[in-house]
Design a protein around this motif. Structure first.
Motif, PDB file in Angstrom:
ATOM      1  N   ARG A  67     -12.970   3.726  10.959  1.00 59.66           N
ATOM      2  CA  ARG A  67     -13.365   2.857  11.245  1.00 59.66           C
ATOM      3  C   ARG A  67     -13.676   1.708  10.124  1.00 59.66           C
ATOM      4  O   ARG A  67     -13.419   0.571   9.678  1.00 59.66           O
ATOM      5  CB  ARG A  67     -14.226   2.598  11.833  1.00 59.66           C
ATOM      6  N   LEU A  68     -14.337   2.499   8.821  1.00 58.73           N
ATOM      7  CA  LEU A  68     -14.705   1.752   7.976  1.00 58.73           C
ATOM      8  C   LEU A  68     -13.434   1.002   7.168  1.00 58.73           C
ATOM      9  O   LEU A  68     -13.195  -0.170   6.555  1.00 58.73           O
ATOM     10  CB  LEU A  68     -15.924   2.409   6.459  1.00 58.73           C
ATOM     11  N   LEU A  69     -12.419   2.298   6.695  1.00 57.49           N
ATOM     12  CA  LEU A  69     -11.118   1.599   6.061  1.00 57.49           C
ATOM     13  C   LEU A  69     -10.108   0.608   6.980  1.00 57.49           C
ATOM     14  O   LEU A  69      -9.715  -0.264   6.449  1.00 57.49           O
ATOM     15  CB  LEU A  69     -10.306   2.936   5.597  1.00 57.49           C
ATOM     16  N   VAL A 111       1.782   7.798  -1.582  1.00 59.09           N
ATOM     17  CA  VAL A 111       0.037   8.524  -0.937  1.00 59.09           C
ATOM     18  C   VAL A 111      -0.819   8.304  -1.878  1.00 59.09           C
ATOM     19  O   VAL A 111      -0.799   8.368  -2.866  1.00 59.09           O
ATOM     20  CB  VAL A 111       0.900   9.889  -0.816  1.00 59.09           C
ATOM     21  N   ILE A 112      -1.961   8.489  -1.462  1.00 65.78           N
ATOM     22  CA  ILE A 112      -3.385   8.002  -2.002  1.00 65.78           C
ATOM     23  C   ILE A 112      -3.861   8.786  -1.447  1.00 65.78           C
ATOM     24  O   ILE A 112      -4.465   9.289  -0.135  1.00 65.78           O
ATOM     25  CB  ILE A 112      -3.490   6.747  -1.932  1.00 65.78           C
ATOM     26  N   ILE A 113      -4.504   9.432  -2.118  1.00 70.58           N
ATOM     27  CA  ILE A 113      -5.705  10.859  -2.097  1.00 70.58           C
ATOM     28  C   ILE A 113      -6.711   9.946  -1.685  1.00 70.58           C
ATOM     29  O   ILE A 113      -7.100   9.471  -2.303  1.00 70.58           O
ATOM     30  CB  ILE A 113      -5.691  11.940  -2.171  1.00 70.58           C
ATOM     31  N   ILE A 114      -8.018  10.753  -0.534  1.00 70.10           N
ATOM     32  CA  ILE A 114      -8.862  10.133  -0.441  1.00 70.10           C
ATOM     33  C   ILE A 114      -9.985  11.293  -0.414  1.00 70.10           C
ATOM     34  O   ILE A 114      -9.616  11.837   0.884  1.00 70.10           O
ATOM     35  CB  ILE A 114      -9.441   8.786   0.254  1.00 70.10           C
ATOM     36  N   SER A 115     -10.730  11.851  -1.309  1.00 70.53           N
ATOM     37  CA  SER A 115     -11.149  13.094  -0.548  1.00 70.53           C
ATOM     38  C   SER A 115     -12.745  13.179  -1.653  1.00 70.53           C
ATOM     39  O   SER A 115     -12.882  12.517  -2.694  1.00 70.53           O
ATOM     40  CB  SER A 115     -10.290  13.855  -1.452  1.00 70.53           C
ATOM     41  N   GLY A 116     -13.323  14.018  -0.724  1.00 65.93           N
ATOM     42  CA  GLY A 116     -14.360  14.677  -1.438  1.00 65.93           C
ATOM     43  C   GLY A 116     -14.231  15.572  -2.706  1.00 65.93           C
ATOM     44  O   GLY A 116     -15.640  16.106  -3.031  1.00 65.93           O
ATOM     45  N   ARG A 117     -13.560  16.353  -2.445  1.00 66.53           N
ATOM     46  CA  ARG A 117     -12.848  16.993  -3.668  1.00 66.53           C
ATOM     47  C   ARG A 117     -13.312  16.075  -5.654  1.00 66.53           C
ATOM     48  O   ARG A 117     -12.045  15.732  -5.510  1.00 66.53           O
ATOM     49  CB  ARG A 117     -12.063  18.357  -4.085  1.00 66.53           C
ATOM     50  N   ALA A 118     -14.282  16.613  -5.946  1.00 66.28           N
ATOM     51  CA  ALA A 118     -14.305  15.209  -6.788  1.00 66.28           C
ATOM     52  C   ALA A 118     -14.140  16.635  -8.119  1.00 66.28           C
ATOM     53  O   ALA A 118     -13.805  15.460  -9.602  1.00 66.28           O
ATOM     54  CB  ALA A 118     -15.929  15.003  -7.324  1.00 66.28           C
ATOM     55  N   GLU A 119     -13.742  17.535  -8.285  1.00 66.05           N
ATOM     56  CA  GLU A 119     -13.269  18.124  -9.673  1.00 66.05           C
ATOM     57  C   GLU A 119     -12.108  17.541 -10.354  1.00 66.05           C
ATOM     58  O   GLU A 119     -10.961  17.849  -9.602  1.00 66.05           O
ATOM     59  CB  GLU A 119     -13.296  19.562  -9.543  1.00 66.05           C
ATOM     60  N   LYS A 171     -14.656  10.434  -2.442  1.00 64.48           N
ATOM     61  CA  LYS A 171     -15.403  10.074  -1.987  1.00 64.48           C
ATOM     62  C   LYS A 171     -16.552  10.498  -2.403  1.00 64.48           C
ATOM     63  O   LYS A 171     -16.891  10.549  -3.038  1.00 64.48           O
ATOM     64  CB  LYS A 171     -15.707  10.510  -0.664  1.00 64.48           C
ATOM     65  N   PRO A 172     -18.181   9.409  -2.324  1.00 55.05           N
ATOM     66  CA  PRO A 172     -17.886   7.955  -1.577  1.00 55.05           C
ATOM     67  C   PRO A 172     -17.443   7.252  -2.570  1.00 55.05           C
ATOM     68  O   PRO A 172     -17.738   6.673  -3.058  1.00 55.05           O
ATOM     69  CB  PRO A 172     -19.304   7.596  -1.416  1.00 55.05           C
ATOM     70  N   PHE A 173     -16.731   5.794  -1.786  1.00 55.21           N
ATOM     71  CA  PHE A 173     -16.456   5.378  -2.418  1.00 55.21           C
ATOM     72  C   PHE A 173     -16.689   3.814  -2.398  1.00 55.21           C
ATOM     73  O   PHE A 173     -17.018   3.062  -1.062  1.00 55.21           O
ATOM     74  CB  PHE A 173     -14.782   5.388  -1.853  1.00 55.21           C
ATOM     75  N   ASP A 174     -16.388   2.886  -2.669  1.00 54.13           N
ATOM     76  CA  ASP A 174     -15.659   1.097  -2.433  1.00 54.13           C
ATOM     77  C   ASP A 174     -15.272   0.341  -1.606  1.00 54.13           C
ATOM     78  O   ASP A 174     -13.915   1.022  -2.536  1.00 54.13           O
ATOM     79  CB  ASP A 174     -16.388   0.283  -3.835  1.00 54.13           C
ATOM     80  N   PRO A 175     -15.002   0.299  -1.149  1.00 51.87           N
ATOM     81  CA  PRO A 175     -14.107  -0.121  -0.228  1.00 51.87           C
ATOM     82  C   PRO A 175     -13.265  -1.347  -0.748  1.00 51.87           C
ATOM     83  O   PRO A 175     -11.589  -1.245  -0.219  1.00 51.87           O
ATOM     84  CB  PRO A 175     -14.483  -1.007   1.585  1.00 51.87           C
ATOM     85  N   SER A 176     -13.630  -2.258  -1.579  1.00 52.91           N
ATOM     86  CA  SER A 176     -12.687  -3.256  -1.927  1.00 52.91           C
ATOM     87  C   SER A 176     -11.954  -2.437  -3.320  1.00 52.91           C
ATOM     88  O   SER A 176     -10.432  -2.609  -3.446  1.00 52.91           O
ATOM     89  CB  SER A 176     -14.157  -3.547  -3.118  1.00 52.91           C
ATOM     90  N   GLU A 177     -12.380  -1.449  -3.793  1.00 53.44           N
ATOM     91  CA  GLU A 177     -11.848  -0.334  -4.881  1.00 53.44           C
ATOM     92  C   GLU A 177     -10.225  -0.434  -4.051  1.00 53.44           C
ATOM     93  O   GLU A 177      -9.264   0.257  -4.588  1.00 53.44           O
ATOM     94  CB  GLU A 177     -12.557   0.832  -5.366  1.00 53.44           C
ATOM     95  N   VAL A 178     -10.465   0.299  -2.975  1.00 51.69           N
ATOM     96  CA  VAL A 178      -9.653   0.620  -1.957  1.00 51.69           C
ATOM     97  C   VAL A 178      -8.278  -0.226  -1.754  1.00 51.69           C
ATOM     98  O   VAL A 178      -7.653   0.371  -2.211  1.00 51.69           O
ATOM     99  CB  VAL A 178      -9.792   1.846  -0.723  1.00 51.69           C
ATOM    100  N   VAL A 179      -8.172  -1.357  -1.244  1.00 55.78           N
ATOM    101  CA  VAL A 179      -8.375  -1.990  -1.182  1.00 55.78           C
ATOM    102  C   VAL A 179      -7.062  -2.763  -2.216  1.00 55.78           C
ATOM    103  O   VAL A 179      -5.828  -2.549  -2.536  1.00 55.78           O
ATOM    104  CB  VAL A 179      -8.681  -3.490  -0.928  1.00 55.78           C
ATOM    105  N   ALA A 180      -8.115  -2.435  -3.343  1.00 53.41           N
ATOM    106  CA  ALA A 180      -7.293  -2.824  -4.843  1.00 53.41           C
ATOM    107  C   ALA A 180      -6.458  -2.411  -5.358  1.00 53.41           C
ATOM    108  O   ALA A 180      -5.434  -2.265  -5.659  1.00 53.41           O
ATOM    109  CB  ALA A 180      -8.033  -3.021  -5.997  1.00 53.41           C
ATOM    110  N   ARG A 181      -6.056  -0.569  -4.984  1.00 55.14           N
ATOM    111  CA  ARG A 181      -5.832   0.482  -5.071  1.00 55.14           C
ATOM    112  C   ARG A 181      -4.276   0.131  -3.913  1.00 55.14           C
ATOM    113  O   ARG A 181      -3.209   0.442  -5.258  1.00 55.14           O
ATOM    114  CB  ARG A 181      -6.761   1.794  -5.283  1.00 55.14           C
ATOM    115  N   ILE A 182      -4.615   0.194  -2.843  1.00 58.07           N
ATOM    116  CA  ILE A 182      -3.405  -0.209  -1.965  1.00 58.07           C
ATOM    117  C   ILE A 182      -2.095  -0.961  -2.737  1.00 58.07           C
ATOM    118  O   ILE A 182      -1.318  -0.891  -3.164  1.00 58.07           O
ATOM    119  CB  ILE A 182      -3.588  -0.305  -0.776  1.00 58.07           C
ATOM    120  N   ARG A 183      -3.086  -2.409  -3.357  1.00 55.35           N
ATOM    121  CA  ARG A 183      -2.426  -3.767  -3.774  1.00 55.35           C
ATOM    122  C   ARG A 183      -1.433  -2.704  -4.950  1.00 55.35           C
ATOM    123  O   ARG A 183      -0.507  -3.447  -5.475  1.00 55.35           O
ATOM    124  CB  ARG A 183      -2.724  -4.352  -4.009  1.00 55.35           C
ATOM    125  N   ALA A 184      -2.339  -2.318  -5.803  1.00 51.75           N
ATOM    126  CA  ALA A 184      -0.931  -2.179  -7.393  1.00 51.75           C
ATOM    127  C   ALA A 184      -0.485  -1.051  -6.972  1.00 51.75           C
ATOM    128  O   ALA A 184       1.028  -0.962  -7.364  1.00 51.75           O
ATOM    129  CB  ALA A 184      -2.542  -1.293  -7.808  1.00 51.75           C
TER     130      ALA A 184
END
Length: 234
Positions: A18-20, A78-86, A104-117
């Protein structure tokens, strides 16, 4: 809004979906959301997203194997969004063909910026062709294939194609690691460098290069890379 880029979201957490979806739609994107890999894969047979956001922890499928298949068979980033931080998880995801990795956790604005990139990196240059001929090879960026003079065909992933296009659009020019990061997007660091090394190695293998003395994609140690072939676009 029909021309807006389509972003698919695959995550088993409803609140994350929902957030994304809300954030991306406010930013002008279209979205489709899925909680299970089977639903997501069925939708891909009917539509072609511009970017796929994929969680690795899925209830019905291994996320890494799904990322690998998407990278080889789909034209989407393809952009992975994951709680696996290793670091190892990030490296493996990028090696398997993901274009970027967000923790995760992420800033939603960062996701938008990464997608645009990613969309900027995937967009062809003005008047650029979709087929490039060089040194007995033909690269088709619509079919994601390499064909040699004997007619043998090898496929390349979306991520590998972005690296190959970068070289083919700048033959004879030094491309530094910083330029690669700025052009291709993604966070600079060990995982990005490792992913670039793997993608370049795979491209060299598909082009039949001698790994000890490649003739097309040359490493300039401490500086970057140079592509030495002559390129004809159409």
């Amino acid at each position: 809004m029909t021309d807006a880029p389509l972003i698919t979201i695959l995550d088993d957490e409803p609140e994350i979906r929902r957030l994304l979806a809300e954030t991306l739609e406010e930013a002008g994107f279209r979205t489709l959301s899925f909680g299970r890999a089977t639903e997501f894969e069925a939708a891909l047979r009917r539509t072609a997203p511009d970017v796929c956001l994929v969680d690795l922890s899925l209830p019905d499928r291994d996320g890494l194997s799904l990322v690998h298949r998407l990278a080889l068979e789909q034209g989407a980033s393809v952009i992975i969004i994951s709680g696996r931080a290793e670091v190892q998880d990030r490296v493996i995801g990028l090696e398997l063909g993901a274009d970027d990795y967000i923790i995760k956790p992420f800033d939603p604005s960062e996701v938008v910026a990464r997608i645009r990139a990613r969309l900027r990196a995937a967009r062809p240059a003005v008047q650029a062709g979709r087929i490039a001929s060089f040194s007995g090879w033909q690269a088709d960026f619509d079919a994601y294939t390499l064909r040699n003079e004997a007619g043998d065909v090898a496929s390349f992933s979306h991520a590998e194609g972005a690296v190959l296009r970068m070289f083919l659009e700048s033959p004879g020019r030094l491309i530094t690691r910083q330029q690669m990061q700025e052009t291709l997007g993604g966070a600079a660091g060990e995982s990005f460098d490792r992913a670039m090394d793997v993608r370049i190695s795979r491209l060299r293998t598909k082009l039949g290069e001698d790994p000890k003395n490649p003739r097309l994609i040359k490493t300039i140690y401490g500086a970057g890379y140079i592509f030495l072939g002559e390129v004809d676009w159409r």
